[in-house]
Design a protein around this motif. Structure first.
Motif, PDB file in Angstrom:
ATOM      1  N   ASN A 723      29.714  53.531  53.093  1.00 28.28           N
ATOM      2  CA  ASN A 723      31.016  52.919  53.309  1.00 28.28           C
ATOM      3  C   ASN A 723      32.026  53.485  52.328  1.00 28.28           C
ATOM      4  O   ASN A 723      31.727  54.434  51.586  1.00 28.28           O
ATOM      5  CB  ASN A 723      30.913  51.395  53.226  1.00 28.28           C
ATOM      6  CG  ASN A 723      30.447  50.933  51.849  1.00 28.28           C
ATOM      7  OD1 ASN A 723      30.506  51.687  50.874  1.00 28.28           O
ATOM      8  ND2 ASN A 723      29.952  49.699  51.774  1.00 28.28           N
ATOM      9  N   CYS A 734      23.206  47.443  60.024  1.00 24.23           N
ATOM     10  CA  CYS A 734      24.649  47.392  60.298  1.00 24.23           C
ATOM     11  C   CYS A 734      25.120  48.712  60.877  1.00 24.23           C
ATOM     12  O   CYS A 734      24.424  49.723  60.795  1.00 24.23           O
ATOM     13  CB  CYS A 734      25.430  47.049  59.030  1.00 24.23           C
ATOM     14  SG  CYS A 734      25.132  48.185  57.672  1.00 24.23           S
ATOM     15  N   GLU A 753      26.629  44.057  52.890  1.00 24.52           N
ATOM     16  CA  GLU A 753      26.700  43.562  54.257  1.00 24.52           C
ATOM     17  C   GLU A 753      25.559  44.082  55.120  1.00 24.52           C
ATOM     18  O   GLU A 753      25.354  43.610  56.247  1.00 24.52           O
ATOM     19  CB  GLU A 753      28.046  43.940  54.897  1.00 24.52           C
ATOM     20  CG  GLU A 753      28.274  45.432  55.062  1.00 24.52           C
ATOM     21  CD  GLU A 753      28.881  46.092  53.839  1.00 24.52           C
ATOM     22  OE1 GLU A 753      29.418  47.204  53.996  1.00 24.52           O
ATOM     23  OE2 GLU A 753      28.813  45.497  52.737  1.00 24.52           O
ATOM     24  N   CYS A 754      24.836  45.091  54.613  1.00 21.04           N
ATOM     25  CA  CYS A 754      23.730  45.656  55.389  1.00 21.04           C
ATOM     26  C   CYS A 754      22.372  45.124  54.936  1.00 21.04           C
ATOM     27  O   CYS A 754      21.342  45.492  55.513  1.00 21.04           O
ATOM     28  CB  CYS A 754      23.730  47.174  55.275  1.00 21.04           C
ATOM     29  SG  CYS A 754      25.186  47.955  56.002  1.00 21.04           S
ATOM     30  N   SER A 834      33.710  49.222  56.537  1.00 22.74           N
ATOM     31  CA  SER A 834      32.507  48.408  56.699  1.00 22.74           C
ATOM     32  C   SER A 834      32.846  47.097  57.383  1.00 22.74           C
ATOM     33  O   SER A 834      34.009  46.715  57.505  1.00 22.74           O
ATOM     34  CB  SER A 834      31.881  48.132  55.329  1.00 22.74           C
ATOM     35  OG  SER A 834      32.744  47.288  54.573  1.00 22.74           O
ATOM     36  N   ASP A 835      31.812  46.402  57.774  1.00 25.91           N
ATOM     37  CA  ASP A 835      32.003  45.117  58.421  1.00 25.91           C
ATOM     38  C   ASP A 835      32.632  44.094  57.493  1.00 25.91           C
ATOM     39  O   ASP A 835      33.222  43.110  57.933  1.00 25.91           O
ATOM     40  CB  ASP A 835      30.668  44.584  58.938  1.00 25.91           C
ATOM     41  CG  ASP A 835      30.114  45.453  60.042  1.00 25.91           C
ATOM     42  OD1 ASP A 835      28.905  45.376  60.278  1.00 25.91           O
ATOM     43  OD2 ASP A 835      30.899  46.214  60.653  1.00 25.91           O
ATOM     44  N   SER A 836      32.497  44.301  56.201  1.00 26.72           N
ATOM     45  CA  SER A 836      33.036  43.351  55.233  1.00 26.72           C
ATOM     46  C   SER A 836      34.471  43.623  54.883  1.00 26.72           C
ATOM     47  O   SER A 836      35.037  42.993  54.008  1.00 26.72           O
ATOM     48  CB  SER A 836      32.191  43.381  53.956  1.00 26.72           C
ATOM     49  OG  SER A 836      32.253  44.650  53.355  1.00 26.72           O
TER      50      SER A 836
END
Length: 856
Positions: A723, A734, A753-754, A834-836
């Protein structure tokens, strides 16, 4: 009484006649003795001169021969340039060696006979197909498939020659047609006379009287040879007498074959500037780019015709005169039975067929030749190169040299016009080098490539600006436990107080600080502040050692400004440095010299490739990948639209203070090229690396054939997704991220997050399917001897920097201390987020000893 007087008178007359006869006899005797003495003197002069006679032959230089291979990548334009350098003639139907034909994408080539450094290859035919820039269906003259076919090498000049230049031939190698034609035209009584020909003199007198002017000479071939060797060409009675006497003496001591051989090697047949073209051997190459024994009758006729007056019948300046003279010789050849009527009609209909004037100039590539002489100097004396007739085989690629010359000349003129730069003030240089072999393929040292003056490619030491930065990033990438391409680097203000009291405070080109940026982005966007922080953390001495291991031998200052390009290098040195990166960390000694042989192609000395590994393959590949991003998204992206995206180009711009120097150094999988632009007075050019040197570099590279596809990473490299914070994004847990190469020795922190549980992970690991499994330690690419504990010392080193600069080893160089780079914006890459919600990442054994004292 009267009778007595008559008797006395007769006796007196008899005495007077006797006295006169005696006087005449004595006079004749004295004259004969004087003549004998004079002829003895001339005989000594003649024999001493001829018996000790040696030709002074400058070394002949040849380009690398083009080797056609099945599957070889090549542009049609490049192939045509190679044929042009060889002076091959395009024909619909091949009729002679040195010609080629094209029908659609199918080619046929008739190679000339040539003596290479490893073997002599006879004239031969080859055919092939060139489709989509790739050679296929390579076949020999019998239609059999072959893997490769080597053409002859282009003669690209001679070295250090004096005024007279020749390529001598032995009598046994003289084609009979040449000898017989010369005798038929110049001296039909040659086989029978003893040096002078009364019949020839009488015939010439009759012809001159009938014409009312001097149209024919009575000199024999022997007399002409004597004149060429011993006398000037000013007409005088004394010269004619001496010429006749020495011709008789020459016929006494030497046979006809030797005399004809020497004449064929001695006669003047042309001029090129200060260079005289002597002898049929050199004239054959000069006018037709062919060996003497391959000439056709119409070509022989032209050369023989030129013996009457090479200047008057110059085929380039006076083609009509030359054609008329050639056809006159062909007519004599027919009368003497050397050719028949059908051949006469055929050859008189042919054009002159001479190659372009100046093709065998003594030094058509002055920049390249200067480097060649440097490499020859330890092995051969100045006198050997000037007189021994050596054959020198080089690495020069004629098609690439032509391309580089045109790109430099046209590019400089266009930049002056487009940028409002004063005409003829901008100078340039370029070097092209083969990545694997180190062969110098092309070199240009002036905006006028033919100018033999100051060679900027080898001699112009200019500050390199950001071209030095890859060494800083490489030093970091050699420490996989500390740094990787995704490591965040602080692009923040730097302030260093130096030993002389000056304060070093570099700036980015856009005058902004960008905060935490990934290492590869700092490289791609050439951030000065991030590079300075990284270099200071690594230590100046460590960066200096890396530069040395990249093959750079120039003086390196011990000041922080070195990190941003306060280093003076020549374009040739820069090319060598970047070739090491392009070649996966293996430094290959650049070379122009491949082999040298004697005049007969024997006693060959080969010069082998010399290489050593300066950088491990893994960090070299990681650096290369970073420089590829500079081309795609960073300071080199101006070239992206003009270069094929399927080729792995990599490179770096360089700009010095006040835009004095504009640099670009880059490479494809096969070729490294460096372009420099600047002014000789070191004034401002108003050009950056991307606005000046890069367009010219792009023009060169876009016309070259290249290997498509990504560069295969070495063992010890793996690609992982990270990321914007440089954290590993495990695809099991993720999505997203940006795939970047890493060393197997790098241990990435997992992205929060992963993180999660996978109850089947133990099962996959059991069978070796875990994605992040590293190779066993003993199979990995070795480390670089960096103690992990050194990470704790980085801040200590940095705090000690100012003290180090005040130390005894600090050197003052009087150099600029800030460097700029082109402001460009990298596109945001949504896949990096990233997802976060993390912040996005912006984009030989010598023949003889060194003879230094023999060189001027």
């Amino acid at each position: 009484m009267a009778s007595t007087k008559r008797r006395r008178s007769k006796a007196s007359q008899a005495k007077r006649r006797y006295r006169w006869l005696k006087f005449l006899f004595l006079l004749a005797l004295v004259g004969a003795l004087a003549l004998a003495g004079y002829m003895a003197y001339l005989d000594v002069q003649l024999r001493e001169r001829l018996d000790s006679r040696q030709y002074q032959l400058p070394a002949r230089v040849y380009a690398r021969p083009l080797v056609l291979r099945e599957g070889m990548v090549m542009h049609p334009d490049e192939l045509a340039s190679e044929f042009a350098a060889l002076n091959y003639r395009e024909q619909k139907t091949l009729s002679e060696p040195g010609s080629w034909s094209q029908e659609g994408m199918n080619y046929r080539v008739w190679r000339r006979d040539f003596i290479h450094s490893d073997a002599r290859e006879p004239a031969a035919l080859v055919s092939f197909r060139l489709r989509n820039d790739e050679i296929s269906n390579l076949r020999d003259g019998d239609g059999q498939r072959i893997a490769e076919f080597r053409l002859d090498a282009a003669n690209i000049g001679s070295l250090l020659g004096g005024g007279d230049d020749r390529n001598p031939v032995r009598f046994s190698d003289i084609p009979p047609l040449v000898a017989n034609t010369l005798i038929a035209v110049e001296d039909q009584d040659f086989p029978n006379h003893f040096g002078i020909s009364p019949r020839g003199i009488a015939r010439a007198m009759v012809a001159n009287v009938q014409a009312g002017r001097l149209v024919q000479g009575g000199s024999t071939i022997t007399q002409q040879l004597v004149k060429n060797i011993f006398f000037d060409h000013k007409p005088s009675l004394q010269r004619k007498i001496n010429e006749a006497l020495m011709a008789v003496l020459m016929e006494i001591h030497y046979d006809k074959g030797y005399i004809l051989q020497e004449y064929i090697n001695e006669v003047w047949l042309g001029q090129q500037g200060a260079r005289g073209i002597y002898g049929f051997g050199l004239a054959s190459e000069f006018y037709f780019q062919q060996p003497l024994d391959t000439l056709e009758p119409h070509q022989v006729a032209l050369l023989v015709g030129l013996a009457k007056g090479a200047s008057y019948y110059n085929p380039w300046r006076h083609p009509e005169r030359a054609l008329q003279r050639r056809n006159t010789v062909l007519e004599l050849m027919q009368e003497q039975g050397l050719i028949n009527q059908a051949e006469f009609d055929l050859y008189t209909a042919k054009p002159l067929g001479v190659v372009k004037g100046g093709v065998t100039a003594q030094n058509p590539y002055p920049a390249f030749t200067e480097r060649l002489l440097e490499e020859l100097r330890p092995y051969y004396s100045y006198e050997e190169l000037r007189t021994a007739g050596l054959r020198i085989y080089t690495s020069l690629a004629p098609s690439l040299q032509k391309l580089a010359e045109e790109a430099i000349s046209n590019g400089v003129q266009q930049l002056e016009k487009d940028r409002g730069i004063k005409t003829n003030t901008l100078q340039a240089a370029t070097v092209l080098m083969d990545n694997h072999s180190g062969n110098v393929l092309a070199m240009v040292g002036d905006r006028d490539p033919d100018y033999p003056g100051f060679n900027r490619a080898l001699e112009a030491r200019r500050q390199v600006g950001s071209l030095i930065k890859p060494a800083v990033f490489l030093t970091a990438l050699e420490r996989p436990e500390e740094y990787n391409l995704a490591t965040l680097i602080d692009d923040a203000p730097v302030r260093i107080e130096e030993a002389d009291g000056d304060v070093w405070m570099p700036q980015n080109f856009d005058k902004l600080a960008h905060g935490q940026v990934p290492l590869y982005v700092a490289l791609a966007k050439s951030y000065n502040l991030a590079t300075a922080h990284l270099g200071l953390d690594l230590g100046l001495q460590n960066v200096r050692q890396t530069i040395r291991r990249l093959g750079v031998e120039t003086s390196l200052p011990r000041v922080p400004a070195m990190l941003l390009g306060a280093v003076e290098m020549t374009p040739f040195e820069v090319a060598s440095m970047y070739q090491t990166i392009a070649n996966g960390g293996e430094t290959v000694e650049p070379r122009t010299l491949l082999a040298v042989s004697d005049a007969d192609g024997e006693r060959v000395q080969n010069f082998r490739r010399r290489a050593h590994r300066g950088v491990d393959a893994v960090p070299a590949y990681l650096l290369r990948w970073g420089l590829e991003q500079a081309m795609r998204e960073g300071t080199g992206r101006r070239s992206a639209k003009r270069l094929p995206s399927s080729v792995a180009f990599a490179g770096k711009t360089g700009t010095t203070n006040n835009n004095r120097d504009s640099w670009f150094a880059g490479f494809s999988p096969e070729i490294t090229a460096v372009v420099w632009l600047g002014r000789d007075d070191n004034e401002r050019t108003r050009l950056t690396g991307s606005t000046g040197a890069l367009p010219i570099w792009t023009e060169i590279m876009r016309k070259l054939p290249h290997e498509h596809g990504p560069v295969e990473p070495p063992r010890g490299v793996e690609f992982k997704s990270v990321n914007a914070r440089g954290e590993y994004m495990d695809p099991d847990y993720c999505r997203g991220g940006y795939e970047i190469p890493f060393s197997y020795e790098t241990r990435l922190q997992p992205a929060p997050e992963c993180q999660g549980r996978d109850r089947w992970r133990w099962f996959r690991n059991l069978f070796g399917n875990g994605r992040s499994q590293a190779a066993p330690r003993e199979q990995m690419t070795p480390g670089w001897g960096v103690d992990p504990s050194e990470q704790q010392l980085r801040e200590q080193r940095r705090s000690q920097m100012q003290e180090q600069l005040r130390g005894d080893d600090a050197e003052e160089f009087g150099i600029d201390r800030g460097y700029e780079e082109e402001p460009v914006e990298l596109p945001r890459n949504p896949s990096i987020e990233s997802d976060s919600g993390g912040a996005p990442v912006e984009e030989a054994q010598p023949i003889g000893p060194a003879l230094e004292d023999q060189w001027p």
